[in-house]
Design an enzyme around this catalytic site. Structure first.
Site, PDB file in Angstrom:
ATOM      1  N   SER A 143      44.808  33.778  32.919  1.00 41.35           N
ATOM      2  CA  SER A 143      45.706  33.331  33.968  1.00 41.35           C
ATOM      3  C   SER A 143      47.128  33.193  33.422  1.00 41.35           C
ATOM      4  O   SER A 143      47.679  34.158  32.893  1.00 41.35           O
ATOM      5  CB  SER A 143      45.180  32.032  34.579  1.00 41.35           C
ATOM      6  OG  SER A 143      45.820  31.742  35.795  1.00 41.35           O
ATOM      7  N   GLU A 237      41.242  38.366  44.041  1.00 35.52           N
ATOM      8  CA  GLU A 237      42.243  37.407  43.594  1.00 35.52           C
ATOM      9  C   GLU A 237      43.642  37.898  43.936  1.00 35.52           C
ATOM     10  O   GLU A 237      43.918  39.102  43.888  1.00 35.52           O
ATOM     11  CB  GLU A 237      42.120  37.107  42.103  1.00 35.52           C
ATOM     12  CG  GLU A 237      42.183  38.283  41.156  1.00 35.52           C
ATOM     13  CD  GLU A 237      42.154  37.811  39.699  1.00 35.52           C
ATOM     14  OE1 GLU A 237      42.977  36.958  39.341  1.00 35.52           O
ATOM     15  OE2 GLU A 237      41.308  38.286  38.940  1.00 35.52           O
ATOM     16  N   HIS A 267      39.202  34.812  40.458  1.00 39.27           N
ATOM     17  CA  HIS A 267      40.139  34.566  39.368  1.00 39.27           C
ATOM     18  C   HIS A 267      39.417  33.992  38.148  1.00 39.27           C
ATOM     19  O   HIS A 267      38.655  33.036  38.264  1.00 39.27           O
ATOM     20  CB  HIS A 267      41.201  33.579  39.866  1.00 39.27           C
ATOM     21  CG  HIS A 267      42.330  33.338  38.931  1.00 39.27           C
ATOM     22  ND1 HIS A 267      43.222  34.317  38.561  1.00 39.27           N
ATOM     23  CD2 HIS A 267      42.729  32.204  38.294  1.00 39.27           C
ATOM     24  CE1 HIS A 267      44.130  33.795  37.744  1.00 39.27           C
ATOM     25  NE2 HIS A 267      43.843  32.526  37.566  1.00 39.27           N
TER      26      HIS A 267
END
Length: 300
Positions: A143, A237, A267
């Site tokens: 991320s 995502e 995600h």
């Protein structure tokens, strides 16, 4: 990967208490609680320390061998997360890579906006090179940590610092302008991340800087000269387009890039490998990629 597994994970994430754009201190607490709710396996040993003045936690996997070092940068939208909370996923990566992991407790926004996280990542990496050759080092992040890995590589290249052998990023947040098309087109199926939440947290990290700065948003960077990259993302995502654009930019820059998109996955689905076959498969692929490069990468 079964549809039942995806439905179970989808429901779990939709019903979860985490609100990315919510009151920061509460969300920090909830994220850490969520990520540390499952005890680490018995084969994991951790040691707290520092690299370049930056707090880190070293992860050793019993019986994993000496296959190099993974410098790990955790996610959390640059405002949340800790090295301690990243140990579950970082240790999974280390186990599959048969390597040691060092997860970095870089400074968080808004207390420490850009370039604090980047400076900490660079400092920890440089300190690591005092004892480990670049051919034995890979960078990994998820991320925001994936975006930070890419930004760190660009910064290292710009500063003439020897690059690691490879890097792997999971669901990288690489465009803090939120300019990707999937920010809109995947909004209905993304059960973990919202554009509003990213906008809130991103503004805390960006501060008064230009969000198109290449070491803030690596989608705007020239990736020439970077080491081999593995990019993994799920098709469900809003940051999918970040992964796609980084892969395309890397290919144009003659960087060896392996893009792996898992249909229907959310995600950072690798973090749910215990209940999601696709997460287990992705982590296995990441481990194979890292093992192929650790010890065989370039030394400059």
């Amino acid at each position: 990967m079964s549809d039942d597994q995806l439905r179970t994970l989808d429901e779990m994430l939709r019903d979860g208490p985490l609100d990315l754009g919510g009151e920061l201190h509460e969300q920090r607490r909830l994220l850490v609680e969520m990520l540390t709710s499952i005890p680490l396996p018995d084969d994991v040993a951790t040691t707290s320390g520092e690299l370049g003045g930056v707090p880190v936690i070293t992860v050793d996997i019993h019986g994993a061998g000496g296959g190099g070092v993974v410098l790990y940068l955790h996610g959390g939208a640059y405002s949340m997360g800790t090295a301690q909370a990243s140990l579950g996923l970082a240790s999974d990566v280390a186990r599959r890579a048969r390597a040691r992991a060092v997860t970095v407790d870089y400074r968080l926004a808004p207390e420490h906006p850009y370039p604090a996280a980047l400076d900490d990542a660079v400092a920890a990496y440089q300190a690591l090179l005092e004892t480990v050759d670049t051919a034995q080092v890979a960078l990994v992040g998820e991320s925001a940590g994936g975006g930070l890995v890419l930004a760190t590589l660009v910064a290292l290249r710009e500063r003439g610092i020897p690059l690691p052998s490879a890097a792997a990023v999971f669901s990288p947040w690489a465009d803090l302008t939120l300019g990707g098309t999937t920010v809109t087109t995947k909004a209905d199926v993304d059960v973990a991340v919202t554009a509003a939440g990213l906008r809130t947290r991103g503004s805390e990290y960006i501060g008064t800087n230009d969000p198109t700065t290449p070491t803030i948003s690596p989608v705007f960077a020239d990736l020439t000269g970077l080491p081999p990259l593995l990019i993994q993302a799920g098709s469900h995502e809003i940051l999918l387009d970040d992964a796609l654009r980084i892969a395309a930019n890397a290919a144009v820059a003659d960087v060896a890039v392996d893009l792996q998109i898992t249909p229907g996955a959310p995600h950072v689905f690798q973090g749910f490998a215990a209940i999601l076959d696709a997460g287990d498969t992705a982590l296995t692929a990441a481990g194979e990629f890292l093992r192929a490069h650790l010890g065989h990468g370039r030394a400059s």
